[in-house]
Design a protein around this motif. Structure first.
Motif, PDB file in Angstrom:
ATOM      1  N   VAL A 182      -1.435   5.810   5.785  1.00  0.00           N
ATOM      2  CA  VAL A 182      -0.601   6.075   4.260  1.00  0.00           C
ATOM      3  C   VAL A 182      -0.700   7.293   3.737  1.00  0.00           C
ATOM      4  O   VAL A 182       0.343   8.096   3.688  1.00  0.00           O
ATOM      5  CB  VAL A 182      -0.851   4.863   3.443  1.00  0.00           C
ATOM      6  CG1 VAL A 182       0.095   4.867   2.103  1.00  0.00           C
ATOM      7  CG2 VAL A 182      -0.152   3.582   4.269  1.00  0.00           C
ATOM      8  N   ALA A 183      -1.956   7.652   3.726  1.00  0.00           N
ATOM      9  CA  ALA A 183      -2.323   8.935   3.006  1.00  0.00           C
ATOM     10  C   ALA A 183      -1.779  10.029   3.987  1.00  0.00           C
ATOM     11  O   ALA A 183      -1.060  10.994   3.448  1.00  0.00           O
ATOM     12  CB  ALA A 183      -3.748   9.165   3.101  1.00  0.00           C
ATOM     13  N   ARG A 184      -1.616   9.916   5.132  1.00  0.00           N
ATOM     14  CA  ARG A 184      -1.165  11.088   6.084  1.00  0.00           C
ATOM     15  C   ARG A 184       0.374  11.171   5.935  1.00  0.00           C
ATOM     16  O   ARG A 184       1.101  12.241   5.874  1.00  0.00           O
ATOM     17  CB  ARG A 184      -1.339  10.759   7.612  1.00  0.00           C
ATOM     18  CG  ARG A 184      -0.955  11.804   8.531  1.00  0.00           C
ATOM     19  CD  ARG A 184      -1.465  11.964   9.776  1.00  0.00           C
ATOM     20  NE  ARG A 184      -1.119  12.996  10.672  1.00  0.00           N
ATOM     21  CZ  ARG A 184      -0.570  12.891  11.533  1.00  0.00           C
ATOM     22  NH1 ARG A 184      -0.055  11.984  12.159  1.00  0.00           N
ATOM     23  NH2 ARG A 184      -0.442  14.313  12.179  1.00  0.00           N
ATOM     24  N   GLU A 185       1.053   9.828   5.723  1.00  0.00           N
ATOM     25  CA  GLU A 185       2.429   9.798   5.317  1.00  0.00           C
ATOM     26  C   GLU A 185       2.516  10.623   4.124  1.00  0.00           C
ATOM     27  O   GLU A 185       3.908  11.377   4.038  1.00  0.00           O
ATOM     28  CB  GLU A 185       3.093   8.385   5.337  1.00  0.00           C
ATOM     29  CG  GLU A 185       2.992   7.743   6.507  1.00  0.00           C
ATOM     30  CD  GLU A 185       3.366   6.377   6.597  1.00  0.00           C
ATOM     31  OE1 GLU A 185       3.727   5.744   5.538  1.00  0.00           O
ATOM     32  OE2 GLU A 185       3.244   5.408   7.373  1.00  0.00           O
ATOM     33  N   VAL A 200       0.780  -1.252   0.114  1.00  0.00           N
ATOM     34  CA  VAL A 200      -0.085  -0.062  -0.095  1.00  0.00           C
ATOM     35  C   VAL A 200       0.751   1.392  -0.142  1.00  0.00           C
ATOM     36  O   VAL A 200       0.676   2.336  -0.761  1.00  0.00           O
ATOM     37  CB  VAL A 200      -1.058  -0.052   1.268  1.00  0.00           C
ATOM     38  CG1 VAL A 200      -1.714   1.233   1.592  1.00  0.00           C
ATOM     39  CG2 VAL A 200      -2.119  -1.147   1.222  1.00  0.00           C
ATOM     40  N   ARG A 201       1.920   1.369   0.740  1.00  0.00           N
ATOM     41  CA  ARG A 201       2.945   2.405   0.860  1.00  0.00           C
ATOM     42  C   ARG A 201       3.541   2.255  -0.595  1.00  0.00           C
ATOM     43  O   ARG A 201       3.684   3.652  -0.815  1.00  0.00           O
ATOM     44  CB  ARG A 201       3.826   2.335   2.020  1.00  0.00           C
ATOM     45  CG  ARG A 201       3.495   2.520   3.564  1.00  0.00           C
ATOM     46  CD  ARG A 201       4.613   2.774   4.324  1.00  0.00           C
ATOM     47  NE  ARG A 201       4.282   2.967   5.543  1.00  0.00           N
ATOM     48  CZ  ARG A 201       4.375   2.100   6.545  1.00  0.00           C
ATOM     49  NH1 ARG A 201       4.861   1.034   6.674  1.00  0.00           N
ATOM     50  NH2 ARG A 201       3.766   2.518   7.941  1.00  0.00           N
ATOM     51  N   ASP A 202       4.039   1.393  -1.053  1.00  0.00           N
ATOM     52  CA  ASP A 202       4.729   1.574  -2.165  1.00  0.00           C
ATOM     53  C   ASP A 202       3.942   2.189  -3.374  1.00  0.00           C
ATOM     54  O   ASP A 202       4.142   2.716  -4.098  1.00  0.00           O
ATOM     55  CB  ASP A 202       5.261   0.176  -2.571  1.00  0.00           C
ATOM     56  CG  ASP A 202       6.458  -0.345  -1.863  1.00  0.00           C
ATOM     57  OD1 ASP A 202       6.908   0.478  -0.922  1.00  0.00           O
ATOM     58  OD2 ASP A 202       6.669  -1.311  -1.837  1.00  0.00           O
ATOM     59  N   ALA A 203       2.587   1.520  -3.446  1.00  0.00           N
ATOM     60  CA  ALA A 203       1.552   1.996  -4.449  1.00  0.00           C
ATOM     61  C   ALA A 203       1.517   3.675  -4.369  1.00  0.00           C
ATOM     62  O   ALA A 203       1.546   4.229  -5.283  1.00  0.00           O
ATOM     63  CB  ALA A 203       0.382   1.497  -4.205  1.00  0.00           C
ATOM     64  N   MET A 214       4.778   5.545  -5.154  1.00  0.00           N
ATOM     65  CA  MET A 214       4.898   5.565  -6.654  1.00  0.00           C
ATOM     66  C   MET A 214       3.810   6.466  -7.327  1.00  0.00           C
ATOM     67  O   MET A 214       4.224   7.101  -8.429  1.00  0.00           O
ATOM     68  CB  MET A 214       4.635   4.078  -7.380  1.00  0.00           C
ATOM     69  CG  MET A 214       5.814   3.244  -6.951  1.00  0.00           C
ATOM     70  SD  MET A 214       7.492   3.938  -7.336  1.00  0.00           S
ATOM     71  CE  MET A 214       7.589   3.968  -8.902  1.00  0.00           C
ATOM     72  N   ALA A 215       2.530   6.676  -6.729  1.00  0.00           N
ATOM     73  CA  ALA A 215       1.704   7.561  -7.402  1.00  0.00           C
ATOM     74  C   ALA A 215       2.140   9.004  -7.215  1.00  0.00           C
ATOM     75  O   ALA A 215       2.081   9.856  -8.076  1.00  0.00           O
ATOM     76  CB  ALA A 215       0.338   7.374  -6.425  1.00  0.00           C
ATOM     77  N   LEU A 216       2.772   9.475  -5.887  1.00  0.00           N
ATOM     78  CA  LEU A 216       3.507  10.463  -5.738  1.00  0.00           C
ATOM     79  C   LEU A 216       4.409  10.724  -6.584  1.00  0.00           C
ATOM     80  O   LEU A 216       4.531  11.966  -7.273  1.00  0.00           O
ATOM     81  CB  LEU A 216       3.929  10.631  -4.173  1.00  0.00           C
ATOM     82  CG  LEU A 216       4.643  11.854  -3.912  1.00  0.00           C
ATOM     83  CD1 LEU A 216       4.001  13.092  -4.158  1.00  0.00           C
ATOM     84  CD2 LEU A 216       5.292  11.779  -2.421  1.00  0.00           C
ATOM     85  N   SER A 239      -3.024  14.821  -4.290  1.00  0.00           N
ATOM     86  CA  SER A 239      -3.810  13.592  -3.592  1.00  0.00           C
ATOM     87  C   SER A 239      -2.768  12.479  -3.358  1.00  0.00           C
ATOM     88  O   SER A 239      -1.791  12.118  -4.000  1.00  0.00           O
ATOM     89  CB  SER A 239      -4.784  13.233  -4.681  1.00  0.00           C
ATOM     90  OG  SER A 239      -5.682  12.025  -4.185  1.00  0.00           O
ATOM     91  N   ALA A 240      -3.186  12.130  -2.243  1.00  0.00           N
ATOM     92  CA  ALA A 240      -2.156  10.955  -1.619  1.00  0.00           C
ATOM     93  C   ALA A 240      -2.534   9.533  -2.291  1.00  0.00           C
ATOM     94  O   ALA A 240      -1.784   8.558  -2.512  1.00  0.00           O
ATOM     95  CB  ALA A 240      -2.455  10.570  -0.024  1.00  0.00           C
ATOM     96  N   ARG A 241      -3.724   9.601  -2.998  1.00  0.00           N
ATOM     97  CA  ARG A 241      -4.095   8.228  -3.599  1.00  0.00           C
ATOM     98  C   ARG A 241      -3.932   6.962  -2.991  1.00  0.00           C
ATOM     99  O   ARG A 241      -3.400   6.042  -2.953  1.00  0.00           O
ATOM    100  CB  ARG A 241      -3.587   8.419  -5.078  1.00  0.00           C
ATOM    101  CG  ARG A 241      -3.944   9.488  -5.667  1.00  0.00           C
ATOM    102  CD  ARG A 241      -3.693   8.995  -7.356  1.00  0.00           C
ATOM    103  NE  ARG A 241      -2.462   9.617  -7.614  1.00  0.00           N
ATOM    104  CZ  ARG A 241      -1.867   9.365  -8.850  1.00  0.00           C
ATOM    105  NH1 ARG A 241      -2.552   8.472  -9.803  1.00  0.00           N
ATOM    106  NH2 ARG A 241      -0.840   9.728  -9.308  1.00  0.00           N
ATOM    107  N   SER A 242      -4.347   7.135  -1.832  1.00  0.00           N
ATOM    108  CA  SER A 242      -4.460   5.756  -0.790  1.00  0.00           C
ATOM    109  C   SER A 242      -5.596   5.889  -0.012  1.00  0.00           C
ATOM    110  O   SER A 242      -6.346   6.809   0.603  1.00  0.00           O
ATOM    111  CB  SER A 242      -3.169   5.742   0.116  1.00  0.00           C
ATOM    112  OG  SER A 242      -3.382   4.776   0.955  1.00  0.00           O
TER     113      SER A 242
END
Length: 161
Positions: free
Chosen positions: A137-140, A8-11, A14-16, A129-132
């Motif tokens: 994870v969005a907060r990170e 989830v973090r990796d995705a 990568m979106a960022l 957008s954090a896209r999570s």
């Protein structure tokens, strides 16, 4: 469970990376507003108010020697203060803003930046957008984004000097 969280973090990471152009564009516009005497006004609803406070602290209290402090205020969880305190040259940063939270700021001519997590935000000039779906994870990702914004704003400030 750890492997699932890592994916989830990796995705989200990568979106960022894929959205880096949007982060750079927001930082460039923010830098221009600071050069014209603007201030950053940050807010976030509920638990996002703590992130809004962190955003304001990042800009007013640079941790790197030689970086100048930039004017920033935290409005806590109260975006209704934007039309009261905001000026056209200012920057409104909403962390997980609700629909309509940035409309008054945009109507004043303020630059509007929304840090979201898959929510739409039509009234923002820049939507990052954090896209999570995972709120932690969005907060990170949000924390990473506002640190990147701080650093890039200073890069643009130095380039314009």
């Amino acid at each position: 469970m750890s492997q699932v969280l890592d994916r989830v973090r990796d995705a989200a990471g990568m979106a960022l990376v894929a959205d880096v152009g949007a982060v750079i564009a927001a930082a460039s516009d923010m830098s221009g507003r600071f050069r014209s005497g603007g201030r950053l006004l940050a807010f976030g609803r509920a638990e996002a108010a703590a992130d809004a406070a962190h955003v304001a602290v990042e800009f007013t209290h640079p941790v790197i020697v030689g970086k100048r402090a930039l004017p920033a205020l935290c409005l806590g969880a109260d975006p209704s203060l934007l039309p009261v305190l905001g000026r056209p040259q200012d920057i409104a940063v909403g962390v997980r803003p609700a629909a309509g939270d940035l409309a008054a700021a945009r109507a004043l001519g303020m630059l509007t930046v929304a840090l979201t997590a898959n929510e739409e935000c039509r009234e923002a000039d820049h939507v990052l957008s954090a896209r999570s779906e995972d709120p932690l994870v969005a907060r990170e990702i949000h924390i990473t984004v506002y640190h990147l914004l701080w650093e890039l704003v200073h890069v643009f400030q130095e380039a314009a000097a």
